[in-house]
Scaffold this motif. Structure first.
Motif, PDB file in Angstrom:
ATOM      1  N   VAL A 183       8.216  -0.538  19.157  1.00 13.55           N
ATOM      2  CA  VAL A 183       6.857  -0.289  18.695  1.00 13.55           C
ATOM      3  C   VAL A 183       6.844   0.864  17.698  1.00 13.55           C
ATOM      4  O   VAL A 183       6.200   0.801  16.642  1.00 13.55           O
ATOM      5  N   ALA A 184       7.577   1.915  18.020  1.00 13.73           N
ATOM      6  CA  ALA A 184       7.620   3.074  17.140  1.00 13.73           C
ATOM      7  C   ALA A 184       8.227   2.723  15.788  1.00 13.73           C
ATOM      8  O   ALA A 184       7.697   3.116  14.737  1.00 13.73           O
ATOM      9  N   LEU A 185       9.324   1.969  15.783  1.00 17.33           N
ATOM     10  CA  LEU A 185       9.966   1.616  14.522  1.00 17.33           C
ATOM     11  C   LEU A 185       9.091   0.700  13.669  1.00 17.33           C
ATOM     12  O   LEU A 185       9.083   0.794  12.448  1.00 17.33           O
ATOM     13  N   SER A 186       8.341  -0.196  14.318  1.00 20.85           N
ATOM     14  CA  SER A 186       7.426  -1.039  13.551  1.00 20.85           C
ATOM     15  C   SER A 186       6.344  -0.188  12.887  1.00 20.85           C
ATOM     16  O   SER A 186       6.002  -0.393  11.716  1.00 20.85           O
ATOM     17  N   LEU A 187       5.829   0.803  13.605  1.00 24.17           N
ATOM     18  CA  LEU A 187       4.804   1.680  13.032  1.00 24.17           C
ATOM     19  C   LEU A 187       5.394   2.588  11.955  1.00 24.17           C
ATOM     20  O   LEU A 187       4.727   2.888  10.950  1.00 24.17           O
ATOM     21  N   VAL A 188       6.633   3.029  12.148  1.00 22.27           N
ATOM     22  CA  VAL A 188       7.294   3.827  11.117  1.00 22.27           C
ATOM     23  C   VAL A 188       7.423   3.014   9.829  1.00 22.27           C
ATOM     24  O   VAL A 188       7.115   3.489   8.725  1.00 22.27           O
ATOM     25  N   THR A 189       7.874   1.767   9.948  1.00 14.42           N
ATOM     26  CA  THR A 189       8.053   0.905   8.772  1.00 14.42           C
ATOM     27  C   THR A 189       6.739   0.689   8.046  1.00 14.42           C
ATOM     28  O   THR A 189       6.656   0.783   6.814  1.00 14.42           O
ATOM     29  N   ILE A 190       5.677   0.397   8.815  1.00 13.78           N
ATOM     30  CA  ILE A 190       4.374   0.114   8.208  1.00 13.78           C
ATOM     31  C   ILE A 190       3.798   1.350   7.535  1.00 13.78           C
ATOM     32  O   ILE A 190       3.303   1.288   6.403  1.00 13.78           O
ATOM     33  N   THR A 191       3.862   2.485   8.237  1.00 11.44           N
ATOM     34  CA  THR A 191       3.273   3.697   7.649  1.00 11.44           C
ATOM     35  C   THR A 191       4.041   4.172   6.425  1.00 11.44           C
ATOM     36  O   THR A 191       3.443   4.621   5.443  1.00 11.44           O
ATOM     37  N   VAL A 192       5.361   4.051   6.460  1.00 10.08           N
ATOM     38  CA  VAL A 192       6.164   4.503   5.323  1.00 10.08           C
ATOM     39  C   VAL A 192       5.950   3.604   4.107  1.00 10.08           C
ATOM     40  O   VAL A 192       5.838   4.078   2.968  1.00 10.08           O
ATOM     41  N   ARG A 193       5.853   2.287   4.311  1.00  8.03           N
ATOM     42  CA  ARG A 193       5.770   1.354   3.191  1.00  8.03           C
ATOM     43  C   ARG A 193       4.344   1.087   2.730  1.00  8.03           C
ATOM     44  O   ARG A 193       4.130   0.727   1.577  1.00  8.03           O
ATOM     45  N   VAL A 194       3.365   1.212   3.634  1.00  4.17           N
ATOM     46  CA  VAL A 194       1.990   0.820   3.292  1.00  4.17           C
ATOM     47  C   VAL A 194       1.018   1.994   3.345  1.00  4.17           C
ATOM     48  O   VAL A 194       0.147   2.124   2.490  1.00  4.17           O
ATOM     49  N   ALA A 195       1.148   2.859   4.352  1.00  2.01           N
ATOM     50  CA  ALA A 195       0.186   3.949   4.543  1.00  2.01           C
ATOM     51  C   ALA A 195       0.941   5.250   4.841  1.00  2.01           C
ATOM     52  O   ALA A 195       0.895   5.767   5.963  1.00  2.01           O
ATOM     53  N   LEU A 196       1.610   5.752   3.842  1.00  2.00           N
ATOM     54  CA  LEU A 196       2.465   6.922   4.015  1.00  2.00           C
ATOM     55  C   LEU A 196       1.731   8.137   4.585  1.00  2.00           C
ATOM     56  O   LEU A 196       2.305   8.881   5.393  1.00  2.00           O
ATOM     57  N   PRO A 197       0.441   8.398   4.195  1.00  3.83           N
ATOM     58  CA  PRO A 197      -0.238   9.569   4.773  1.00  3.83           C
ATOM     59  C   PRO A 197      -0.366   9.518   6.295  1.00  3.83           C
ATOM     60  O   PRO A 197      -0.569  10.553   6.933  1.00  3.83           O
ATOM     61  N   LEU A 198      -0.236   8.327   6.900  1.00  2.50           N
ATOM     62  CA  LEU A 198      -0.358   8.205   8.348  1.00  2.50           C
ATOM     63  C   LEU A 198       0.962   8.430   9.069  1.00  2.50           C
ATOM     64  O   LEU A 198       0.991   8.480  10.306  1.00  2.50           O
ATOM     65  N   TYR A 199       2.048   8.549   8.314  1.00  7.41           N
ATOM     66  CA  TYR A 199       3.362   8.723   8.939  1.00  7.41           C
ATOM     67  C   TYR A 199       3.427  10.053   9.680  1.00  7.41           C
ATOM     68  O   TYR A 199       3.033  11.100   9.152  1.00  7.41           O
ATOM     69  N   GLN A 200       3.883  10.005  10.935  1.00  6.64           N
ATOM     70  CA  GLN A 200       3.994  11.179  11.799  1.00  6.64           C
ATOM     71  C   GLN A 200       2.675  11.948  11.892  1.00  6.64           C
ATOM     72  O   GLN A 200       2.597  13.153  11.630  1.00  6.64           O
TER      73      GLN A 200
END
Length: 486
Positions: free
Chosen positions: A337-354
């Motif tokens: 779950v974490a890796l899927s959210l990392v991939t999405i936030t990094v590629r689509v919504a970078l401001p939401l990463y971490q």
């Protein structure tokens, strides 16, 4: 999102590589380990939970209320702390037998709570009628009482099964390989995304099979009634000469599930002395843990409410598909779950990463099953006739649901929030991967220290996790009694 992530990796990997990664000996070994774990743990957990529930709710066992509290108390001890305690006491305790033992001790209370609550609500006249027809106590229990516990047993078993499929820390400490531990090892050792995600795909299939079995066993029967049945409570069964042997059952369970962890923690605290109590570090971890637990519990319970209502009021094929979508992600390890959210936030919504928002979204995905099971069982006991009566008196459908159904289900909602908060307090992998820099929860600090074999230094964080979980465990037990009208 996690499923789309796995499918996307599968497509990118290519069919030939997928076949090579999935159809290999190692996957077969993990499949056998995981299936044996589930097939052995669930029946034992059902046996333990139903036995304890009957002794504490329907017999004249001395000190029933005290034993009822002790049957729920292991929920306050995180699963990986159970494992930490047993590995300390018996360093050679490894493998399938150890995994089953610790799993039953850690997860049986999830079954005890709904079964005990359902036993309190049963109409005793049904048992009286069966007895008047010449049926003995055992036959009355098997033919009258046990069938009425089916919804509680199925829901609790599903919850335990999902935990078994997703648990990581418990099985790493006792060196028992499952799909979850293999997935995490793949990412930590070589960041082998395709191999780990192929394992995650098999894990999703196992979850689907578990949910399908629960749906078949649950059936279509109604469990609600208008009114509370007989005005009197069921007369406690007299144990007679079996009182002492029956007392040994909750005593043994409490000794193994609570005594071993508490004695182990006390030993390490004594060995570490005052040097292991770093006030500022522990205080900051407590504040961050409680804040994340409360926010995540509220968000997850609100998100589960519509699906829980549809599950009870509008059952059908579409509803089952939607319910499965709520459940399947609970079987995935937090790392997927974490890796899927990392991939999405990094590629689509970078401001939401971490960010905290991403962490809360991960909690929502991971703990939806906990909220859904509790809400569904509570809503199932709110008669639809009361909704119809409210609408006949001029309420709109939405007003009837909000003012009648969800008000009756409020104790179940509180219990669901407590169960979710318990899970968040002890969650490890998703928090490690998604939390903003500087986030330090009790679970992550405990894991960091145990990874360094600093068991004494980890003990204060384990104690604080137990202390933070204990009020939620008490609330869960109280709300369970209120939900049963007692």
């Amino acid at each position: 999102m996690p499923l789309a992530f796995v499918v996307w990796i599968t497509i990118q990997t290519g069919w030939d590589t997928v076949v090579e990664l999935v159809f290999r000996r190692r996957v077969g070994e993990l499949l056998v380990n995981t299936l044996l774990l589930v097939l052995l743990t669930l029946p034992l957990s059902i046996l333990v939970a139903v036995t304890l529930a009957w002794l504490t709710e329907r017999s004249d066992l001395p000190g029933r209320r005290f034993w009822a509290w002790l049957a729920v108390a292991p929920l306050a001890v995180p699963a990986f702390v159970h494992s930490y305690a047993w590995v300390t006491v018996a360093p050679g305790l490894h493998g399938l037998a150890a995994a089953v033992l610790v799993s039953v001790l850690a997860y049986s209370p999830f079954l005890y709570l709904p079964v005990a609550a359902q036993l309190r609500r049963l109409d005793p006249t049904m048992e009286d009628v069966a007895a008047s027809l010449g049926h003995g106590p055992w036959r009355v229990f098997l033919t009258v009482v046990l069938p009425q516990l089916r919804l509680a047993v199925c829901g609790g078993s599903l919850l335990i099964g999902l935990h078994l499929l997703a648990e990581y820390g418990l099985y790493v400490m006792i060196q028992f390989d499952t799909f979850t531990t293999a997935i995490v090892d793949q990412f930590q050792s070589a960041y082998n995304g395709p191999a780990a995600n192929m394992l995650a795909g098999v894990l999703v299939l196992l979850c689907m099979g578990l949910m399908g079995g629960e749906v078949l066993l649950r059936g279509q029967e109604r469990y609600a009634r208008v009114g509370s049945g007989a005005a009197r409570r069921a007369a406690p069964a007299e144990l007679g000469r079996t009182t002492l042997p029956c007392l040994l059952i909750p005593l043994l369970f409490a000794a193994l599930s609570l005594g071993v962890p508490l004695l182990t923690l006390g030993r390490w605290l004594a060995i570490g002395g005052s040097r292991i109590w770093q006030g500022a570090d522990i205080g900051g971890a407590i504040v961050q843990t409680v804040a994340l637990a409360l926010a995540g519990a509220l968000l997850t319970t609100l998100a589960a409410a519509p699906m829980a209502w549809l599950s009870v009021r509008a059952p059908g094929r579409l509803q089952r598909v939607l319910e499965a979508c709520h459940y399947y992600v609970g079987s995935l390890p937090g790392v997927v779950v974490a890796l899927s959210l990392v991939t999405i936030t990094v590629r689509v919504a970078l401001p939401l990463y971490q960010t905290v928002g991403t962490v809360l979204l991960a909690y929502l995905l991971l703990f939806l099953p906990r909220a859904l099971v509790g809400l569904r069982a509570s809503l199932a006991q709110a008669p639809v006739e009361l909704e119809r009566a409210a609408m006949a008196l001029g309420r709109t459908p939405l007003q009837a649901v909000r003012q009648i159904t969800f008000r009756l289900a409020a104790p179940g909602a509180a219990a669901s929030m407590a169960m979710v908060a318990l899970g968040i307090t002890n969650e490890l992998t998703a928090t490690l991967m998604l939390a903003p820099s500087g986030t330090r929860t009790l679970a992550t600090e405990f894991w960091s220290l145990t990874s360094e074999i600093d068991y004494a230094g980890a003990a204060p964080y384990a104690v604080m996790m137990v202390a933070a979980s204990l009020p939620m465990t008490i609330l869960l037990h109280i709300q369970s009694k209120r939900a049963a009208g007692r």
